[in-house]
Write an enzyme that holds these catalytic residues in place. Structure first.
Site, short mmCIF file in Angstrom:
data_model
loop_
_atom_site.label_atom_id
_atom_site.label_comp_id
_atom_site.label_asym_id
_atom_site.label_seq_id
_atom_site.Cartn_x
_atom_site.Cartn_y
_atom_site.Cartn_z
N GLY A 116 -3.15 3.85 -14.55
CA GLY A 116 -3.55 2.80 -15.50
C GLY A 116 -4.58 3.29 -16.49
CG PHE A 117 -7.56 1.36 -19.93
CD1 PHE A 117 -7.85 2.39 -20.82
CD2 PHE A 117 -8.46 0.30 -19.83
CE1 PHE A 117 -9.02 2.37 -21.59
CE2 PHE A 117 -9.61 0.27 -20.59
CZ PHE A 117 -9.90 1.30 -21.45
NE ARG A 131 -8.80 -1.87 11.44
CZ ARG A 131 -8.14 -1.68 12.58
NH1 ARG A 131 -8.73 -1.05 13.57
NH2 ARG A 131 -6.90 -2.10 12.72
CE1 TYR A 164 -8.72 -8.95 -13.07
CE2 TYR A 164 -10.83 -9.92 -13.66
CZ TYR A 164 -10.03 -8.82 -13.50
OH TYR A 164 -10.53 -7.57 -13.77
P1 NAD Z 1 -4.43 -1.29 -15.82
O1 NAD Z 1 -3.41 -2.37 -15.77
O2 NAD Z 1 -4.29 -0.28 -16.88
O3 NAD Z 1 -4.54 -0.57 -14.41
C1 NAD Z 1 -4.11 -1.15 -13.20
C2 NAD Z 1 -3.16 -0.16 -12.54
O4 NAD Z 1 -2.81 -0.65 -11.25
C3 NAD Z 1 -1.87 0.04 -13.30
O5 NAD Z 1 -1.60 1.42 -13.41
C4 NAD Z 1 -0.81 -0.67 -12.46
O6 NAD Z 1 0.47 -0.10 -12.61
C5 NAD Z 1 -1.40 -0.52 -11.07
N1 NAD Z 1 -1.02 -1.56 -10.12
C6 NAD Z 1 -1.09 -2.90 -10.29
N2 NAD Z 1 -0.67 -3.54 -9.17
C7 NAD Z 1 -0.33 -2.57 -8.27
C8 NAD Z 1 0.17 -2.59 -6.94
N3 NAD Z 1 0.43 -3.73 -6.30
N4 NAD Z 1 0.40 -1.41 -6.33
C9 NAD Z 1 0.15 -0.24 -6.95
N5 NAD Z 1 -0.32 -0.16 -8.22
C10 NAD Z 1 -0.56 -1.31 -8.86
O7 NAD Z 1 -5.85 -2.02 -15.93
P2 NAD Z 1 -7.32 -1.42 -16.13
O8 NAD Z 1 -7.91 -2.13 -17.27
O9 NAD Z 1 -7.31 0.05 -16.09
O10 NAD Z 1 -8.04 -1.99 -14.83
C11 NAD Z 1 -8.36 -1.19 -13.72
C12 NAD Z 1 -9.20 -2.01 -12.76
O11 NAD Z 1 -10.43 -2.38 -13.39
C13 NAD Z 1 -8.53 -3.32 -12.32
O12 NAD Z 1 -8.86 -3.56 -10.97
C14 NAD Z 1 -9.19 -4.35 -13.21
O13 NAD Z 1 -9.19 -5.63 -12.62
C15 NAD Z 1 -10.60 -3.78 -13.30
N6 NAD Z 1 -11.35 -4.28 -14.47
C16 NAD Z 1 -10.93 -3.91 -15.72
C17 NAD Z 1 -11.66 -4.36 -16.82
C18 NAD Z 1 -11.28 -3.99 -18.23
O14 NAD Z 1 -11.97 -4.40 -19.16
N7 NAD Z 1 -10.23 -3.21 -18.45
C19 NAD Z 1 -12.79 -5.19 -16.64
C20 NAD Z 1 -13.14 -5.54 -15.36
C21 NAD Z 1 -12.44 -5.06 -14.26
#
Ligand code: NAD
Length: 311
Positions: free
Chosen positions: A9-10, A105, A142
């Site tokens: 992901g990002f 665990r 969320y």
């Molecule tokens: P993203 O969607 O780019 O990354 C999430 C990744 O998780 C993706 O690659 C997706 O394919 C994978 N994924 C989702 N569900 C899955 C599953 N069941 N099994 C396996 N892989 C799975 O989003 P991001 O912005 O990179 O976010 C990463 C984390 O940071 C997330 O937990 C998000 O909630 C948290 N977050 C992001 C932000 C933000 O501003 N981008 C802010 C607060 C928290």
């Protein structure tokens, strides 16, 4: 070996880059729902990529073998989705985190670093909001899944031992972004170059941290914070309004005469918190300083994403 869930992901892919740069071997698990293989394609043998859904417990258990620290980032990143589908955050957030902890665990893996969010604070009355703020009353599904995941993590550590780093992120932006306000604005301008629709009145205000500062601060905390549970807000200590973001996107688009239109109302959608402002003193006291504040971070991100998406 480090395990990064959501590593395609990002934010996850930037974390993989930073860990590899530190000489670590990394295993990525991702179901590629929003992740992309191309975000990892510049890596060779140092990164092992496993397509796996965190809800598939039997497969997940196998991926835990030989892991030192789990960096748990996989989740549904789209807060708005909860207004239409009510079990996504429960499954991809809360239950996925339970599966991770249980697989850890069983395999004697003791360290977890977790991507939480400012969404857990809901409409906080204290601004800037510190880690000590409570009660925590999130207003999005969320946000509920993030606080549920945090409590499962502290319960697992309290019951079975181990160490946790819980990072409550501000809005994280930068190259490879695939969602969020800047991404949306650029796509809207691409579709209708002379009109930019902004959800809400545009006075929503949030902190914006660059993705490189985000992943570097996560690693910094793992290396420097040594309690059993280490809870930190990650952000810049300032905010920027959605109005200002719209202006910056228009400026950097170099398109003349864009009409910015506001749909009105104080929030962009149900569950959107109009103002989030994280107190990051605890992070700063560890010696970590973000390289850029919100507005500069946004402008850099706009330039990067216009380059990636095209206009
Ligand atoms: P993203 O969607 O780019 O990354 C999430 C990744 O998780 C993706 O690659 C997706 O394919 C994978 N994924 C989702 N569900 C899955 C599953 N069941 N099994 C396996 N892989 C799975 O989003 P991001 O912005 O990179 O976010 C990463 C984390 O940071 C997330 O937990 C998000 O909630 C948290 N977050 C992001 C932000 C933000 O501003 N981008 C802010 C607060 C928290």
């Amino acid at each position: 070996m480090e395990l990064v869930t959501g590593g395609a992901g990002f934010i996850g892919s930037h974390l993989v880059d930073a860990l590899v740069e530190k000489g670590k071997k990394v295993r990525v698990i991702d179901n590629f729902s929003s992740g992309r293989m191309e975000f990892l394609s510049h890596h060779n043998d140092e990164v092992e990529i496993i397509k796996c859904d965190l809800l598939d417990f039997e497969s997940l258990k196998k991926t835990m073998q030989g892991i030192e620290t789990v960096h748990h980032l996989a989740a549904n990143p789209d807060i708005r989705l909860g207004t239409q589908v009510t079990d996504t955050d429960l499954k991809q957030g809360t239950i996925a985190t339970y599966n991770i902890l249980e697989a850890m665990r069983i395999n004697n893996v003791t360290n977890i670093s977790f991507a939480s969010s400012s969404a857990i604070y809901g409409e906080a009355e204290e601004m800037p909001t510190s880690e000590k703020y409570g009660p925590l009353l999130p207003i999005s599904l969320y946000g509920a899944s993030k606080i549920a995941s945090e409590t499962l993590i502290t319960a697992w550590i309290g019951t079975f031992g181990g160490k946790a780093w819980i990072h409550r992120f501000a809005n994280i932006v930068g190259p490879r972004g695939t969602h969020g306000v800047i991404f949306d604005f650029i796509h809207k301008l691409k579709k209708t170059p002379n009109r930019l629709e902004v959800l809400g009145d545009g006075f929503q205000e949030k902190s914006y941290m660059s993705v490189s500062d985000c992943v570097n601060s996560m690693i910094h905390l793992i290396e420097n914070a040594n309690k059993d549970v280490n809870l930190y807000n990650l952000g810049t200590g300032d905010t920027c309004s959605v109005r200002r973001i719209a202006e910056i996107v228009v400026e950097e688009s170099k398109i003349d005469q864009v009409n910015i239109e506001y749909t009105g109302g104080k929030r962009g959608w149900a569950g959107d918190v109009p103002k989030t402002f994280l107190n990051v003193n605890k992070l700063l006291e560890t010696g970590f300083k973000p390289t850029r504040m919100s507005e500069e971070t946004i402008r850099d991100c706009v330039i990067d994403l216009i380059d990636e998406i095209g206009l």
